[in-house]
Design an enzyme around this catalytic site. Sequence first.
Site, PDB file in Angstrom:
ATOM      1  N   GLU A   1     -22.059  69.170 -57.912  1.00 27.42           N
ATOM      2  CA  GLU A   1     -21.771  68.551 -59.152  1.00 27.42           C
ATOM      3  C   GLU A   1     -20.498  67.760 -59.231  1.00 27.42           C
ATOM      4  O   GLU A   1     -19.478  68.303 -58.515  1.00 27.42           O
ATOM      5  CB  GLU A   1     -21.603  69.480 -60.196  1.00 27.42           C
ATOM      6  CG  GLU A   1     -21.482  69.043 -61.788  1.00 27.42           C
ATOM      7  CD  GLU A   1     -21.715  69.828 -62.947  1.00 27.42           C
ATOM      8  OE1 GLU A   1     -22.508  70.817 -62.739  1.00 27.42           O
ATOM      9  OE2 GLU A   1     -21.620  69.485 -63.971  1.00 27.42           O
ATOM     10  N   ARG A   2     -20.679  66.490 -59.390  1.00 23.27           N
ATOM     11  CA  ARG A   2     -19.399  65.357 -59.214  1.00 23.27           C
ATOM     12  C   ARG A   2     -18.977  65.535 -57.812  1.00 23.27           C
ATOM     13  O   ARG A   2     -17.804  65.584 -57.495  1.00 23.27           O
ATOM     14  CB  ARG A   2     -18.262  65.942 -60.078  1.00 23.27           C
ATOM     15  CG  ARG A   2     -18.594  66.259 -61.518  1.00 23.27           C
ATOM     16  CD  ARG A   2     -19.302  64.883 -62.356  1.00 23.27           C
ATOM     17  NE  ARG A   2     -19.858  65.221 -63.472  1.00 23.27           N
ATOM     18  CZ  ARG A   2     -20.461  64.330 -64.519  1.00 23.27           C
ATOM     19  NH1 ARG A   2     -20.685  63.227 -63.894  1.00 23.27           N
ATOM     20  NH2 ARG A   2     -20.726  64.697 -65.411  1.00 23.27           N
TER      21      ARG A   2
ATOM     22  N   ASN B   1     -20.772  76.024 -63.395  1.00 20.33           N
ATOM     23  CA  ASN B   1     -22.080  75.981 -64.185  1.00 20.33           C
ATOM     24  C   ASN B   1     -23.126  76.610 -63.381  1.00 20.33           C
ATOM     25  O   ASN B   1     -23.489  76.281 -62.114  1.00 20.33           O
ATOM     26  CB  ASN B   1     -22.698  74.595 -64.365  1.00 20.33           C
ATOM     27  CG  ASN B   1     -21.644  73.691 -65.430  1.00 20.33           C
ATOM     28  OD1 ASN B   1     -21.378  74.224 -66.266  1.00 20.33           O
ATOM     29  ND2 ASN B   1     -21.599  72.564 -64.915  1.00 20.33           N
TER      30      ASN B   1
ATOM     31  N   GLU C   1     -19.597  73.787 -72.864  1.00 15.99           N
ATOM     32  CA  GLU C   1     -21.069  72.897 -72.244  1.00 15.99           C
ATOM     33  C   GLU C   1     -22.283  73.807 -72.152  1.00 15.99           C
ATOM     34  O   GLU C   1     -22.905  73.398 -71.273  1.00 15.99           O
ATOM     35  CB  GLU C   1     -20.433  72.207 -71.172  1.00 15.99           C
ATOM     36  CG  GLU C   1     -19.287  71.201 -71.242  1.00 15.99           C
ATOM     37  CD  GLU C   1     -18.811  70.339 -70.162  1.00 15.99           C
ATOM     38  OE1 GLU C   1     -19.175  70.713 -69.141  1.00 15.99           O
ATOM     39  OE2 GLU C   1     -18.209  69.286 -70.760  1.00 15.99           O
TER      40      GLU C   1
ATOM     41  N   ARG D   1     -11.703  80.115 -67.088  1.00 15.06           N
ATOM     42  CA  ARG D   1     -11.574  78.758 -67.567  1.00 15.06           C
ATOM     43  C   ARG D   1     -11.467  78.600 -69.191  1.00 15.06           C
ATOM     44  O   ARG D   1     -12.127  79.078 -70.141  1.00 15.06           O
ATOM     45  CB  ARG D   1     -12.530  77.641 -67.047  1.00 15.06           C
ATOM     46  CG  ARG D   1     -12.617  77.734 -65.407  1.00 15.06           C
ATOM     47  CD  ARG D   1     -13.786  76.665 -64.939  1.00 15.06           C
ATOM     48  NE  ARG D   1     -13.420  75.703 -64.728  1.00 15.06           N
ATOM     49  CZ  ARG D   1     -14.025  74.404 -65.212  1.00 15.06           C
ATOM     50  NH1 ARG D   1     -15.058  74.725 -65.957  1.00 15.06           N
ATOM     51  NH2 ARG D   1     -13.510  73.165 -65.018  1.00 15.06           N
TER      52      ARG D   1
ATOM     53  N   ARG E   1     -10.871  66.472 -79.929  1.00 13.87           N
ATOM     54  CA  ARG E   1     -11.337  67.485 -78.986  1.00 13.87           C
ATOM     55  C   ARG E   1     -10.156  67.825 -78.390  1.00 13.87           C
ATOM     56  O   ARG E   1      -9.822  69.040 -77.789  1.00 13.87           O
ATOM     57  CB  ARG E   1     -12.202  66.554 -78.029  1.00 13.87           C
ATOM     58  CG  ARG E   1     -12.386  67.494 -76.782  1.00 13.87           C
ATOM     59  CD  ARG E   1     -13.368  66.721 -75.952  1.00 13.87           C
ATOM     60  NE  ARG E   1     -13.297  67.034 -74.539  1.00 13.87           N
ATOM     61  CZ  ARG E   1     -14.172  66.697 -73.637  1.00 13.87           C
ATOM     62  NH1 ARG E   1     -15.188  65.716 -73.887  1.00 13.87           N
ATOM     63  NH2 ARG E   1     -14.150  67.065 -72.343  1.00 13.87           N
TER      64      ARG E   1
ATOM     65  N   LYS F   1      -7.419  73.004 -67.541  1.00 12.28           N
ATOM     66  CA  LYS F   1      -7.409  71.662 -66.935  1.00 12.28           C
ATOM     67  C   LYS F   1      -6.089  71.074 -67.247  1.00 12.28           C
ATOM     68  O   LYS F   1      -5.500  71.364 -68.431  1.00 12.28           O
ATOM     69  CB  LYS F   1      -8.428  70.698 -67.427  1.00 12.28           C
ATOM     70  CG  LYS F   1      -9.837  71.296 -67.002  1.00 12.28           C
ATOM     71  CD  LYS F   1     -10.907  70.098 -67.329  1.00 12.28           C
ATOM     72  CE  LYS F   1     -12.207  70.741 -66.699  1.00 12.28           C
ATOM     73  NZ  LYS F   1     -13.305  69.720 -66.765  1.00 12.28           N
TER      74      LYS F   1
ATOM     75  N   ASP G   1     -10.145  65.774 -69.864  1.00 12.91           N
ATOM     76  CA  ASP G   1     -10.961  66.070 -68.965  1.00 12.91           C
ATOM     77  C   ASP G   1     -10.713  65.056 -67.803  1.00 12.91           C
ATOM     78  O   ASP G   1     -11.489  64.222 -67.396  1.00 12.91           O
ATOM     79  CB  ASP G   1     -12.418  66.285 -69.263  1.00 12.91           C
ATOM     80  CG  ASP G   1     -13.559  66.653 -68.134  1.00 12.91           C
ATOM     81  OD1 ASP G   1     -12.918  66.963 -67.462  1.00 12.91           O
ATOM     82  OD2 ASP G   1     -14.541  66.217 -68.206  1.00 12.91           O
TER      83      ASP G   1
ATOM     84  N   GLU H   1     -13.988  62.488 -60.036  1.00 17.23           N
ATOM     85  CA  GLU H   1     -15.200  62.203 -61.137  1.00 17.23           C
ATOM     86  C   GLU H   1     -14.612  60.840 -61.949  1.00 17.23           C
ATOM     87  O   GLU H   1     -15.744  59.962 -62.197  1.00 17.23           O
ATOM     88  CB  GLU H   1     -15.046  63.248 -61.946  1.00 17.23           C
ATOM     89  CG  GLU H   1     -16.369  63.153 -63.214  1.00 17.23           C
ATOM     90  CD  GLU H   1     -16.414  64.370 -63.890  1.00 17.23           C
ATOM     91  OE1 GLU H   1     -15.658  65.305 -63.633  1.00 17.23           O
ATOM     92  OE2 GLU H   1     -17.106  64.343 -65.017  1.00 17.23           O
TER      93      GLU H   1
HETATM   94  C1  GCV Z   1     -18.692  71.593 -63.863  1.00 19.68           C
HETATM   95  C2  GCV Z   1     -16.854  67.748 -67.239  1.00 19.68           C
HETATM   96  C3  GCV Z   1     -17.635  67.506 -65.955  1.00 19.68           C
HETATM   97  C4  GCV Z   1     -18.918  68.545 -65.561  1.00 19.68           C
HETATM   98  C5  GCV Z   1     -18.018  69.746 -65.149  1.00 19.68           C
HETATM   99  C6  GCV Z   1     -17.165  70.203 -66.422  1.00 19.68           C
HETATM  100  C7  GCV Z   1     -16.199  71.462 -66.210  1.00 19.68           C
HETATM  101  O1  GCV Z   1     -17.542  67.856 -68.241  1.00 19.68           O
HETATM  102  O2  GCV Z   1     -18.494  66.090 -66.220  1.00 19.68           O
HETATM  103  O3  GCV Z   1     -19.470  68.128 -64.461  1.00 19.68           O
HETATM  104  O4  GCV Z   1     -18.992  70.735 -65.048  1.00 19.68           O
HETATM  105  O5  GCV Z   1     -16.244  69.097 -66.724  1.00 19.68           O
HETATM  106  O6  GCV Z   1     -15.205  71.248 -65.627  1.00 19.68           O
HETATM  107  O7  GCV Z   1     -16.674  72.498 -66.222  1.00 19.68           O
END
Ligand code: GCV
Length: 606
Positions: free
Chosen positions: A108-109, A151, A233, A266, A283, A307, A312, A340
């Site tokens: 992912e990414r 995820n 998410e 997280r 947000r 983060k 994001d 990303e």
């Molecule tokens: C791993 C953003 C990214 C998702 C990522 C998410 C996260 O939404 O686009 O790809 O998912 O952050 O950090 O959990």
Amino acid sequence: MNLWLNRLASPVPAGPATPADLARYELESAGIRAVLQEDPSMGDAYRIDPQEDGLFRLAGGKTGLLYAAYRLITAQLCGESILSPLSDAPKYALRMINCWDNMDGSVERGYSGRSLFFENGRVSYSAERIKTLGRLLASAGLNVLCVNNVNVHDPAQRLLEDYLPDLAALADLFRPFGIRLMVSVDFSQPMRHGIPTADPLSPDVRNWWKETAAGVYAAVPDLAGFLVKADSEGRPGPFTYGRNHADGANMLAEALRPFGGYVVWRCFVYNCRQDWRDTATDRPKAAWEHYAFLDGAFADNVILQVKHGPFDFQVREPLSPLLLGMKQTNMAMELQLAQEYTGHQIDLYTMIPMWKELFEELPADSIMSVAAVSNLGNDENYTGHPLAAVNLYTYGLLAWNPETDAEAAVTRWTRLTYGFCSAEERSLVSLLLSSRRTYEKYTAPLGIGWMVNPHDHYGPNPSGYEYDLWGTYHKANREAVGIDRTHAGTGYLDQYPEEIRHKYEDPDTCPDLYLLFYHRLPYTFRMKDGRTLIQRIYDDHFEGLEETRALSAALSRLPFPEPDASVIRERMNRQLYNAREWCDIINTFFFRLSGIPDEKGRKIYD
Ligand code: GCV
């Protein structure tokens, strides 16, 4: 392959070894004479004592000796001499890489090819590549690697189940490098095992996690812990059961405590189903609202991972208020090496200038660990763009010591990787250091973020997220752009201590680069240098494009070896295209809205 230790001729050794054994091997292969003395109380710390006859006496903990060895080796490769005694120790206990690798082999990414660890739903890797990676990470001072995506998609849960032996074998490969594995876990995993709930207060759930942890630690005794994305998410979490995140994290912490494991939890929790018409929700306020009131409620083996910014990983965001406000809780700052929103490892984007700004804003001891989303993949050079490796290496140096000078860190990477002559080295270092600002100029203006193509997040699309569900709006109309996040607006700024509120609350004194993050302003607003806001937007975009052209020309004059030269050229051409798209589309977007022409008469499409 041009990696920062590529000039070490020796192969990474086969077979099991402790970090101290590995340190001896690496020093011997590099022709460095050293006597090693292990002092378990020193952990990651070390001391190097040069002797008169070219011998070095090293003292250090189990991993400290290995870090000392790499310190000597990198000094040698960089042509530096260590003539007087030195001692060193990392500032942060866990210096983590979070891989967002899926068991189907995708990342992912990920912009560097397939997963280094998984394929076809199974654990699958090249031991040689893992060892090379171990050496790279250890030489940069990193010590924890979370192998799977936060995820947690099926069948990644099986890493704690029937794939445990595979996880253990991977941990064995990383162990000599002082790298401990971590796994991302699915909060609802007990429900795969006949338990009808994942409620953190349910005795059955608690027992299931305790028994599972015992099995996991029997296989991987030094596992660093579990990484958890919950209620975020679409991921499962304690909210389903009316519980808060301290209930959830502490339940897992109880299961890991007997084994010395951490729960890295997280804080990326926000409403991702927002209606764009809803102006009451902002947000960036979400993380604070979910966690600040829980300060002090988390177990001592829980680390909240936040983060770096409240959104994001945009090109420019303020430091998350949560990193400043949770004084009774173990905190980690999460960075993102994966590009990303910052160019997909196509566009050049060296991150250390941004990280330095963040670390400078962090009060001493406000965090105890750092994490970065990995930019690694199975491409031959591991990071897709050969120059993106500078981000991995310099992240390690900052995670060890956040006071590391940006230019010194980038110079070290450049010297280790390419060994250019001094003029070429200076040129590359300066191109790398300015690349973030260039990218920032040609993309979304002045801290507003989010003008990217939805989903894949590459290339311009100024209204792509404007009517979407993700809470990421700029609200540009014919007169003005931005969101007022001061006390008079959404109140986001109220989450900060007084001196920070003061710095940003007045648009006339707010630092320019954060202006549209905090304020909604008319295009005719006068900036500190006398330019109007709209003119500044046009100027930045034209400058960003020009700087990209100059960057391309300067890079083409540097004698990169193959295959790097070809890859850099190919990516640079794509960056040129991207920069032009951004410049023209953003300028056109604002020109069409505002109707205000560029004072300098440059071409803006209408
Ligand atoms: C791993 C953003 C990214 C998702 C990522 C998410 C996260 O939404 O686009 O790809 O998912 O952050 O950090 O959990």
